[in-house]
Design a protein around this motif. Structure first.
Motif, PDB file in Angstrom:
ATOM      1  N   ILE A 110       0.777  -1.265  -0.267  1.00  0.00           N
ATOM      2  CA  ILE A 110       0.021  -0.009  -0.097  1.00  0.00           C
ATOM      3  C   ILE A 110       0.728   1.244   0.079  1.00  0.00           C
ATOM      4  O   ILE A 110       0.330   2.179  -0.444  1.00  0.00           O
ATOM      5  CB  ILE A 110      -0.972  -0.037   1.179  1.00  0.00           C
ATOM      6  CG1 ILE A 110      -0.224   0.017   2.620  1.00  0.00           C
ATOM      7  CG2 ILE A 110      -2.032  -0.936   1.115  1.00  0.00           C
ATOM      8  CD1 ILE A 110      -1.154   0.115   3.677  1.00  0.00           C
TER       9      ILE A 110
ATOM     10  N   THR B   7       0.677   8.167   0.913  1.00  0.00           N
ATOM     11  CA  THR B   7      -0.075   9.133  -0.043  1.00  0.00           C
ATOM     12  C   THR B   7       0.497   8.810  -1.564  1.00  0.00           C
ATOM     13  O   THR B   7      -0.406   8.456  -2.596  1.00  0.00           O
ATOM     14  CB  THR B   7       0.046  10.528   0.193  1.00  0.00           C
ATOM     15  OG1 THR B   7      -0.521  10.922   1.246  1.00  0.00           O
ATOM     16  CG2 THR B   7      -0.538  11.391  -0.789  1.00  0.00           C
TER      17      THR B   7
ATOM     18  N   GLU C 142      -0.805   5.692  -3.005  1.00  0.00           N
ATOM     19  CA  GLU C 142      -2.190   5.570  -3.695  1.00  0.00           C
ATOM     20  C   GLU C 142      -1.888   5.962  -5.198  1.00  0.00           C
ATOM     21  O   GLU C 142      -2.969   5.697  -5.999  1.00  0.00           O
ATOM     22  CB  GLU C 142      -3.068   6.843  -2.925  1.00  0.00           C
ATOM     23  CG  GLU C 142      -3.523   6.082  -1.652  1.00  0.00           C
ATOM     24  CD  GLU C 142      -4.423   4.912  -1.502  1.00  0.00           C
ATOM     25  OE1 GLU C 142      -5.439   5.217  -2.145  1.00  0.00           O
ATOM     26  OE2 GLU C 142      -3.910   3.879  -1.217  1.00  0.00           O
TER      27      GLU C 142
ATOM     28  N   LYS D 237      -2.495   3.765  -8.199  1.00  0.00           N
ATOM     29  CA  LYS D 237      -3.728   3.335  -8.484  1.00  0.00           C
ATOM     30  C   LYS D 237      -4.176   4.175  -9.549  1.00  0.00           C
ATOM     31  O   LYS D 237      -4.111   5.461  -9.533  1.00  0.00           O
ATOM     32  CB  LYS D 237      -4.798   3.416  -7.416  1.00  0.00           C
ATOM     33  CG  LYS D 237      -4.352   2.550  -6.218  1.00  0.00           C
ATOM     34  CD  LYS D 237      -5.437   2.601  -5.135  1.00  0.00           C
ATOM     35  CE  LYS D 237      -5.283   1.768  -3.729  1.00  0.00           C
ATOM     36  NZ  LYS D 237      -6.069   1.927  -2.568  1.00  0.00           N
TER      37      LYS D 237
ATOM     38  N   ASN E   3      -6.381   7.222  -9.353  1.00  0.00           N
ATOM     39  CA  ASN E   3      -6.082   8.491  -8.635  1.00  0.00           C
ATOM     40  C   ASN E   3      -4.995   9.285  -9.538  1.00  0.00           C
ATOM     41  O   ASN E   3      -4.650  10.286  -8.996  1.00  0.00           O
ATOM     42  CB  ASN E   3      -5.241   8.147  -7.436  1.00  0.00           C
ATOM     43  CG  ASN E   3      -6.258   7.448  -6.232  1.00  0.00           C
ATOM     44  OD1 ASN E   3      -7.407   8.053  -6.312  1.00  0.00           O
ATOM     45  ND2 ASN E   3      -5.480   6.697  -5.617  1.00  0.00           N
TER      46      ASN E   3
ATOM     47  N   LEU F 215      -4.911  14.058  -2.123  1.00  0.00           N
ATOM     48  CA  LEU F 215      -4.630  12.462  -1.533  1.00  0.00           C
ATOM     49  C   LEU F 215      -4.345  12.704  -0.180  1.00  0.00           C
ATOM     50  O   LEU F 215      -4.694  11.693   0.979  1.00  0.00           O
ATOM     51  CB  LEU F 215      -3.924  11.849  -2.349  1.00  0.00           C
ATOM     52  CG  LEU F 215      -4.523  10.997  -3.686  1.00  0.00           C
ATOM     53  CD1 LEU F 215      -3.336  10.158  -4.212  1.00  0.00           C
ATOM     54  CD2 LEU F 215      -5.676   9.954  -2.894  1.00  0.00           C
TER      55      LEU F 215
ATOM     56  N   ILE G  49      -5.654  10.664   3.240  1.00  0.00           N
ATOM     57  CA  ILE G  49      -4.896   9.729   4.023  1.00  0.00           C
ATOM     58  C   ILE G  49      -4.810  10.035   5.496  1.00  0.00           C
ATOM     59  O   ILE G  49      -4.806   9.218   6.274  1.00  0.00           O
ATOM     60  CB  ILE G  49      -3.490   9.497   3.299  1.00  0.00           C
ATOM     61  CG1 ILE G  49      -3.457   9.125   1.947  1.00  0.00           C
ATOM     62  CG2 ILE G  49      -2.470   8.928   4.433  1.00  0.00           C
ATOM     63  CD1 ILE G  49      -4.079   7.571   1.940  1.00  0.00           C
TER      64      ILE G  49
ATOM     65  N   SER H  18      -7.888   8.947   7.019  1.00  0.00           N
ATOM     66  CA  SER H  18      -8.447   7.545   6.717  1.00  0.00           C
ATOM     67  C   SER H  18      -7.817   6.353   7.534  1.00  0.00           C
ATOM     68  O   SER H  18      -6.618   6.479   7.981  1.00  0.00           O
ATOM     69  CB  SER H  18      -7.671   7.177   5.413  1.00  0.00           C
ATOM     70  OG  SER H  18      -8.105   5.862   5.006  1.00  0.00           O
TER      71      SER H  18
ATOM     72  N   ASN I 128      -7.088   3.446   6.612  1.00  0.00           N
ATOM     73  CA  ASN I 128      -6.107   2.862   6.060  1.00  0.00           C
ATOM     74  C   ASN I 128      -4.726   3.094   6.636  1.00  0.00           C
ATOM     75  O   ASN I 128      -3.736   2.279   6.396  1.00  0.00           O
ATOM     76  CB  ASN I 128      -6.328   3.141   4.596  1.00  0.00           C
ATOM     77  CG  ASN I 128      -7.395   2.532   3.564  1.00  0.00           C
ATOM     78  OD1 ASN I 128      -7.707   1.467   4.670  1.00  0.00           O
ATOM     79  ND2 ASN I 128      -7.899   3.031   2.719  1.00  0.00           N
ATOM     80  N   SER I 129      -4.428   4.598   6.952  1.00  0.00           N
ATOM     81  CA  SER I 129      -3.332   4.726   7.300  1.00  0.00           C
ATOM     82  C   SER I 129      -2.587   4.017   8.620  1.00  0.00           C
ATOM     83  O   SER I 129      -1.559   4.099   9.055  1.00  0.00           O
ATOM     84  CB  SER I 129      -2.957   6.190   7.598  1.00  0.00           C
ATOM     85  OG  SER I 129      -4.058   6.730   8.674  1.00  0.00           O
TER      86      SER I 129
END
Length: 324
Positions: free
Chosen positions: A50, A290, A293, A296, A299, A307, A311, A314, A316-317
């Motif tokens: 990630i 960041t 990301e 992807k 993005n 972004l 992040i 989020s 996800n961080s």
């Protein structure tokens, strides 16, 4: 043929490198996992990468696009640039080459009355400023030592492995200050510039700064302890450099395009796919995430700060907790 036979009987280096890669892969790369966590500060996840640094390692192991070899080769990339940009623009950008050596012994140093840069085409960091006062034998011995070495396989940098090894002798670039010009490095994702690194005085008192594509400074990049530039350069050639970088990067999910600007003139440096070998720690984990990301495609039209703000809030961080 067994492993010991390969190393004992002097088989080609790229065969040895392939074998070592296969052995590491069969064991799920334990050495790389240890090195990554020690240098970057959090675990390497190859099943669900990630962060930017994790994704570079994923690319090194699984991306076998043949263009990676061509564009990592400092000789063959010149033809790639002509194909992508057209011969006229490419000839403007490419640094004049004096000689390409296959052996090191064939470099005609004794017949030259000017300085030059010597570089290995299959490696990063194998370069030397050569002056007319240098000992020709020492320079040729250095060239031969470069040609004898494989590069990047310790960190799984696949694309360098199969490059036919050469040593390039090229013109020395000097800027208006009489110095080696500033490196301007464009980090591109899906053919879009998302970060720019400015590196000045890299051989003496190196300073570096990072911005987004609009020259707004990025927080907590990969400073690695270097001081920041006193100010971000405002270059008349900036828009053209950005356009060139995006064109040269459009065949790849991610790469970095290095350019120089001297007055109104732009020069090409190199295309790099494995920036920092995926081992250069970001000053802040969220910045690493960041840029992860941006790999992807959905993005590709977002700005860093768009972004980055997502992040920071989020969940996800928190998937990976970096070591303090």
């Amino acid at each position: 043929m067994n492993i010991r036979e390969v190393f004992r009987k002097g088989y080609p280096q790229n065969l040895k490198d392939r074998l070592l890669f296969s052995l590491e892969k069969a064991r799920d790369f334990p050495k790389i996992h240890r090195i990554f966590e020690r240098m970057v500060g959090y675990p390497l996840d190859l099943k669900n990468p990630i962060t930017h640094n994790q994704r570079i390692f994923f690319k090194k192991i699984y991306d076998r696009n043949p263009l990676l070899v061509i564009t990592s080769d400092k000789v063959k990339v010149r033809d790639y640039i002509k194909e992508k940009l057209g011969k006229e623009l490419a000839e403007e950008l490419l640094i004049p080459t004096y000689f390409v050596s296959k052996t090191g012994d064939d470099i005609p140093m004794e017949s030259w009355n000017h300085d030059f840069f010597m570089k290995a085409n299959h490696a990063s960091g194998f370069n030397k400023y050569v002056s007319t006062t240098d000992d020709p034998k020492e320079i040729k011995d250095l060239a031969k030592s470069w040609l004898a070495q494989s590069y990047g396989q310790h960190y799984l940098e696949w694309a360098y492995r199969d490059i036919p090894r050469r040593v390039i002798c090229e013109q020395v670039l000097v800027d208006e200050r009489g110095k080696i010009p500033m490196d301007i490095k464009f980090y591109c994702f899906h053919g879009k510039v998302k970060m720019i690194m400015f590196v000045d005085d890299r051989f003496e008192d190196q300073r570096r700064s990072y911005t987004d594509e609009n020259l707004k400074e990025i927080p907590d990049p990969q400073t690695l302890g270097y001081e920041k530039l006193k100010e971000i350069p405002q270059l008349e050639t900036f828009d053209k450099m950005k356009s060139i970088s995006e064109k040269l990067s459009e065949d790849f999910t991610y790469c970095r395009v290095d350019l120089y600007s001297i007055g109104q003139k732009i020069y090409f440096g190199e295309i790099t796919h494995y920036t920092g070998a995926g081992l250069e720690k970001f000053d802040q984990y969220e910045t690493d995430l960041t840029f992860g990301e941006f790999w992807k495609p959905e993005n590709k039209d977002l700005n860093f700060f768009e972004l980055y703000e997502k992040i920071k809030i989020s969940p996800n961080s928190s998937l990976i907790i970096p070591h303090s």
